[in-house]
Scaffold this active site. Structure first.
Site, mmCIF file in Angstrom:
data_model
loop_
_atom_site.group_PDB
_atom_site.id
_atom_site.type_symbol
_atom_site.label_atom_id
_atom_site.label_comp_id
_atom_site.label_asym_id
_atom_site.label_seq_id
_atom_site.Cartn_x
_atom_site.Cartn_y
_atom_site.Cartn_z
ATOM 1 N N TYR A 138 0.856 -1.190 0.000
ATOM 2 C CA TYR A 138 0.000 0.000 0.000
ATOM 3 C C TYR A 138 0.885 1.230 0.000
ATOM 4 O O TYR A 138 1.826 1.329 0.793
ATOM 5 C CB TYR A 138 -0.900 -0.004 1.240
ATOM 6 C CG TYR A 138 -1.794 1.221 1.333
ATOM 7 C CD1 TYR A 138 -2.820 1.418 0.403
ATOM 8 C CD2 TYR A 138 -1.619 2.168 2.333
ATOM 9 C CE1 TYR A 138 -3.632 2.537 0.474
ATOM 10 C CE2 TYR A 138 -2.440 3.289 2.417
ATOM 11 C CZ TYR A 138 -3.449 3.469 1.483
ATOM 12 O OH TYR A 138 -4.254 4.576 1.563
ATOM 13 N N ASP A 163 9.198 2.997 -0.179
ATOM 14 C CA ASP A 163 8.131 3.600 0.613
ATOM 15 C C ASP A 163 8.327 3.152 2.058
ATOM 16 O O ASP A 163 7.922 2.049 2.436
ATOM 17 C CB ASP A 163 6.767 3.174 0.066
ATOM 18 C CG ASP A 163 5.624 3.784 0.878
ATOM 19 O OD1 ASP A 163 5.905 4.420 1.917
ATOM 20 O OD2 ASP A 163 4.457 3.614 0.464
ATOM 21 N N LYS A 221 4.068 9.091 8.926
ATOM 22 C CA LYS A 221 3.809 8.475 10.238
ATOM 23 C C LYS A 221 4.750 8.979 11.346
ATOM 24 O O LYS A 221 4.553 10.065 11.858
ATOM 25 C CB LYS A 221 3.783 6.959 10.079
ATOM 26 C CG LYS A 221 2.622 6.564 9.118
ATOM 27 C CD LYS A 221 2.228 5.120 9.124
ATOM 28 C CE LYS A 221 0.913 4.945 8.366
ATOM 29 N NZ LYS A 221 0.988 4.260 7.102
#
Ligand SMILES: *Cc1c(COP(=O)(O)O)cnc(C)c1O
Length: 436
Positions: free
Chosen positions: A146, A241, A269
């Site tokens: 994702y 990522d 995050k």
């Protein structure tokens, strides 16, 4: 007192009158596990407090950011101090340089860093940069990885090698999806074959070096090196990522652990300390293609926001303490071992994956190494385990394809309580499997 979510259920029903599905990000809705999501009133340390009066030991950590725990005093105080100086200026600040320095010191491949407002924005911008830099159009991603919800990456397509992208969501134009090629994670041969067919058109491979969005899956020996070698051979960029794994699996992210240097890295995050953030960065020569240094346009009204930068600086300051990651990893291993012991006593077959402070269980006896094998894990068993844990005050991510996030605020008592709750929950799972 029996566990109840009556108030949350009423609020969830009301929220649905105003917000699609009652939530602002789909997985929060408990669609996968069923039931009502607790509505949260407050959080502190390792704990979440809901509006029904329940307390939970939290292993979601806002899906990764809260590595120093909720309402960490150093972060909260820094924010309190900063908020009096205004919340946004739309002009440069010293805070942005300071956070960029902290990031580069930990992740040296990020010579230049651009801050954005979410992980989605980071990967979206990184792809535009890769396309602008290489003057090629195709992107390669792995099924089950994702990277946020923008059009180019909202595809997983079928299994096998070069499946042309089929949009995962209505609203993604087929022309956009068609520029995204999908391979299976850990399938070096499939990637090699894909490059043999399309190599000259591929701008970049984007990959979670340690996927955490199909449960936690670990790279096979040599896999990431192969990805690095192939991209280099064909002149495509390698985008790691690390929105989830960055400052999470270790101070230098997965790239430090596996010794692979990507061309561009995406973060999010943890680096925002619980405020909305993203960042992308890489080699100077590549990043200087980004506006205003270069022609690839990318901008943001609130990018580099002073509150976000402040929370990020405070968080990265704490996690620089020597031994921070060693202790977190050891604590996570202890939780993993305790849970495993309980499952084995019940004779349950599970797969246990851990790296740093991430940990994930797959119910079943088959090894998990990619999206297809992750989806073969037993969803019914997971859901039983999940609800039994929740009712005992343990907050896990409400999906079998997510991971546990440990924080430095979790205590030995928290771990002992979680292992004890697992003992009860595994009894429910064994009961469920017998009935089924
Ligand atoms: C969470 C996540 C994103 C998206 O970040 P948002 O801030 O939710 O947009 C992208 N990539 C990975 C690996 C993630 O875990």
């Amino acid at each position: 007192m029996a566990f109840s979510l009556d108030k949350s259920a009423r609020d969830f029903a009301e929220a649905k009158q105003y917000i699609p599905g009652g939530v602002n990000s789909p997985v929060r809705s408990f669609r996968s596990v069923g039931g009502t999501p607790p509505f949260i009133a407050a959080a502190r340390g390792s704990k979440l407090y809901d509006i029904d009066g329940n307390t939970y030991i939290d292993y979601v950590g806002s899906w990764g950011p809260m590595i120093v725990g909720h309402a960490c005093p150093a972060v909260t105080e820094a924010l309190r101090d900063a908020i009096g100086r205004g919340t946004s200026y739309g002009a440069p600040t010293l805070l942005e340089t300071e956070l960029a320095k902290l990031i580069r010191a930990a992740v040296p491949s990020m010579a230049l860093v651009r801050f954005v407002n979410s992980g989605t924005e980071a990967t979206m911008s990184a792809l535009r940069l890769a396309r602008g830099y290489t003057k090629r159009n195709k992107i390669v991603k792995c099924a089950g990885c994702y990277h946020g919800h923008h059009d180019s990456l909202l595809t997983k397509a079928g299994s096998g090698a070069a499946t042309l992208g089929i949009p995962d969501s209505p609203g993604v134009p087929e022309s956009v999806a068609a520029a995204t090629l999908t391979v299976n994670y850990n399938d070096a041969a499939g990637l090699t074959e894909l490059f043999r067919c399309h190599g000259g058109d591929i701008a970049a491979v984007i990959i979670e070096p340690v996927p955490g969005n199909m449960g936690l899956v670990l790279p096979r020996d040599g896999y990431l090196q192969t990805v690095r070698d192939i991209t280099k051979e064909y002149g495509a960029l390698l985008i790691f990522d690390e929105v989830m794994s960055g400052f999470r699996v270790g101070h230098g992210g997965a790239q430090a652990i596996f010794g692979i240097t990507p061309d561009i890295t995406c973060l999010g995050k943890v680096i925002g300390g619980g405020l909305p953030v993203g960042a992308y960065g890489g080699r100077r020569e590549i990043m200087e293609h980004v506006a205003p240094a270069g022609p690839v346009y990318q901008a943001g009204t609130l990018s580099g926001n002073p509150l976000v930068m402040t929370a990020g600086i405070a968080t990265l300051g704490i996690i620089q303490t020597p031994g921070f990651y060693e202790s977190l990893t050891e604590k996570t291993a202890r939780l993993c071992a305790g849970v495993r012991e309980q499952a084995e006593k019940r004779g349950l077959a599970l797969q246990y994956h851990q790296i740093g402070s991430m940990f994930c269980l797959f119910f079943g006896n088959r090894p998990v190494y990619d999206y297809d094998s992750a989806r073969e894990a037993d969803v019914g068993a997971f859901n039983t385990y999940f609800h039994a844990m929740l009712a005992q005050g343990i907050n896990l991510a409400p999906s079998p394809l997510e991971t546990v996030f440990m924080s430095s605020a979790h205590s030995d008592e928290d771990i002992a309580a979680t292992v004890a709750a697992s003992k009860v929950a595994f009894a429910s799972v064994a009961e469920y499997l017998k009935r089924r």
